[in-house]
Design an enzyme around this catalytic site. Structure first.
Site, PDB file in Angstrom:
ATOM      1  N   LYS A  74       0.871  -1.287  -0.081  1.00  0.00           N
ATOM      2  CA  LYS A  74      -0.228  -0.093  -0.161  1.00  0.00           C
ATOM      3  C   LYS A  74       0.728   1.595   0.272  1.00  0.00           C
ATOM      4  O   LYS A  74       0.634   1.896  -0.624  1.00  0.00           O
ATOM      5  CB  LYS A  74      -0.500  -0.131   0.882  1.00  0.00           C
ATOM      6  CG  LYS A  74      -2.261  -0.961   1.062  1.00  0.00           C
ATOM      7  CD  LYS A  74      -2.937  -1.358   2.083  1.00  0.00           C
ATOM      8  CE  LYS A  74      -3.742  -2.706   1.974  1.00  0.00           C
ATOM      9  NZ  LYS A  74      -4.520  -2.587   3.650  1.00  0.00           N
ATOM     10  N   GLN A  90      -3.916  -1.333   9.823  1.00  0.00           N
ATOM     11  CA  GLN A  90      -4.443  -2.944   9.414  1.00  0.00           C
ATOM     12  C   GLN A  90      -4.522  -3.947  10.205  1.00  0.00           C
ATOM     13  O   GLN A  90      -4.321  -3.934  11.525  1.00  0.00           O
ATOM     14  CB  GLN A  90      -3.164  -2.826   9.166  1.00  0.00           C
ATOM     15  CG  GLN A  90      -2.848  -4.113   7.512  1.00  0.00           C
ATOM     16  CD  GLN A  90      -3.328  -4.757   6.734  1.00  0.00           C
ATOM     17  OE1 GLN A  90      -3.660  -2.851   6.324  1.00  0.00           O
ATOM     18  NE2 GLN A  90      -3.625  -5.111   6.793  1.00  0.00           N
ATOM     19  N   ASP A 137     -10.760   3.659   5.138  1.00  0.00           N
ATOM     20  CA  ASP A 137     -10.978   1.912   4.488  1.00  0.00           C
ATOM     21  C   ASP A 137     -12.748   2.074   4.776  1.00  0.00           C
ATOM     22  O   ASP A 137     -13.208   0.943   4.412  1.00  0.00           O
ATOM     23  CB  ASP A 137     -11.117   1.532   5.567  1.00  0.00           C
ATOM     24  CG  ASP A 137      -9.265   0.549   5.824  1.00  0.00           C
ATOM     25  OD1 ASP A 137      -9.223  -0.414   4.787  1.00  0.00           O
ATOM     26  OD2 ASP A 137      -8.485   0.376   6.540  1.00  0.00           O
TER      27      ASP A 137
HETATM   28  N1  GUN Z   1      -6.998  -6.913   6.110  1.00  0.00           N
HETATM   29  C1  GUN Z   1      -7.241  -7.135   5.346  1.00  0.00           C
HETATM   30  N2  GUN Z   1      -8.108  -6.758   4.198  1.00  0.00           N
HETATM   31  C2  GUN Z   1      -8.146  -5.211   5.004  1.00  0.00           C
HETATM   32  C3  GUN Z   1      -8.560  -3.758   4.662  1.00  0.00           C
HETATM   33  O1  GUN Z   1      -9.241  -3.869   3.412  1.00  0.00           O
HETATM   34  N3  GUN Z   1      -8.212  -2.717   5.166  1.00  0.00           N
HETATM   35  C4  GUN Z   1      -7.877  -2.651   6.736  1.00  0.00           C
HETATM   36  N4  GUN Z   1      -6.633  -1.311   7.319  1.00  0.00           N
HETATM   37  N5  GUN Z   1      -7.310  -4.199   6.991  1.00  0.00           N
HETATM   38  C5  GUN Z   1      -6.969  -4.848   6.443  1.00  0.00           C
END
Ligand code: GUN
Length: 290
Positions: free
Chosen positions: A54, A98, A121
């Protein structure tokens, strides 16, 4: 007829290039660089890889990204203090915590603490509420990525029966909301199935579009789908041999599908592209609110 393989990697690369151009224009106009703050608690190796990807994508598209790495033993109140600091920092436009968080931390409490204008998110109840009313502030990243793949592939969604496997807050539920709402690549008839659904196969066999997000390796088999189905596989599972597989048994389902996403290289890259889009949107919102 062989199924079309939906190339998420290429589609995401094009979208990221466009976001890069829009970001450059935004920086020129405002002098502000959109900034994503990522928070990673603990040392789950898969999460570390996701967060690194990311961050790299942010940098390639001209967005700023910073990583806040906290020890696995960090207390919930320490994490909440960091979130408060990021909420108050005018230089930060998007906050990503995350998941999963270590077990001693309540995820809902932490996600609810992220200020809604920085919730890239789209996990905050205010943003989920806006989404459910058809006036989204942010797009839920993975579901919006799946919808974008359907749009780019030219799949007819209007009036189609979309079956979503899985009812998670991250994918299943927001996926169903996106597909049922009015608009482009939507207007579908939606069924959500989950672990308690009776007679699952009778429902999945009705799907014109099947979106698998239940987190069980190769759960969907060829006999569960009808000829011509479009399949979006959200699953990422590692087998004992170390191979990455989706929630769909690719070979038997691809033999019947008209189009299908691969794993890896399908939905995964789209989630990241949507996160960039939301971070730029967050910077725009916060700049126009000043
Ligand atoms: N862990 C797995 N997928 C995601 C996501 O889309 N966002 C976040 N913050 N954590 C994740």
């Amino acid at each position: 007829m062989a199924a079309e393989i939906i190339d998420g990697k290429a589609i995401a690369a094009r979208l990221r290039a466009r976001i890069g151009e829009e970001t450059a224009a935004f920086v020129r106009e405002t002098g502000i660089t959109p900034h994503l703050a990522a928070v990673l608690v603990g040392d789950d190796p898969a999460s570390a890889v996701y967060v690194r990807n990311k961050q790299r994508a942010c940098e390639q598209a001209g967005l700023k990204s910073t990583l806040h790495r906290l020890d696995a033993t960090t207390s919930q109140s320490e994490l909440l203090s960091l979130v408060d600091r990021l909420n108050a920092d005018p230089d930060v436009h998007g906050i990503l915590v995350q998941l999963p968080l270590p077990e001693h931390i309540d995820e809902t409490t932490v996600l609810d603490a992220v200020t809604p204008l920085k919730d890239v998110d789209c996990f905050h109840p205010e943003n989920v509420g806006l989404l459910s009313q058809g006036r989204p502030r942010f797009q839920p990243c993975t579901p919006a990525g799946c919808q974008y793949l359907l749009a780019e592939t030219g799949v007819q969604t209007e009036g189609s029966h979309v079956v979503v496997l899985g009812r998670s807050e991250i994918v299943g539920k927001p996926m169903a909301l996106l597909m049922v709402q009015k608009g482009k690549a939507a207007n579908a008839t939606v069924t959500i199935c989950h672990s308690r659904t009776r007679n699952l196969q009778a429902i999945t066999r009705q799907a014109d579009i099947l979106i698998a997000a239940l987190g069980r390796p190769e759960f969907v088999t060829g006999e569960m789908v009808k000829e011509g189905v479009v399949v979006i596989d959200v699953g990422i599972n590692r087998t004992e041999e170390g191979k990455l597989v989706g929630d769909v048994e690719f070979t038997s389902v691809a033999a019947k599908a008209s189009a299908i996403t691969p794993v890896p290289g399908g939905v995964g890259p789209m989630t990241i592209a949507m996160l960039l889009q939301n971070t730029l949107a967050a910077a725009r919102l916060q700049t126009s609110a000043q």
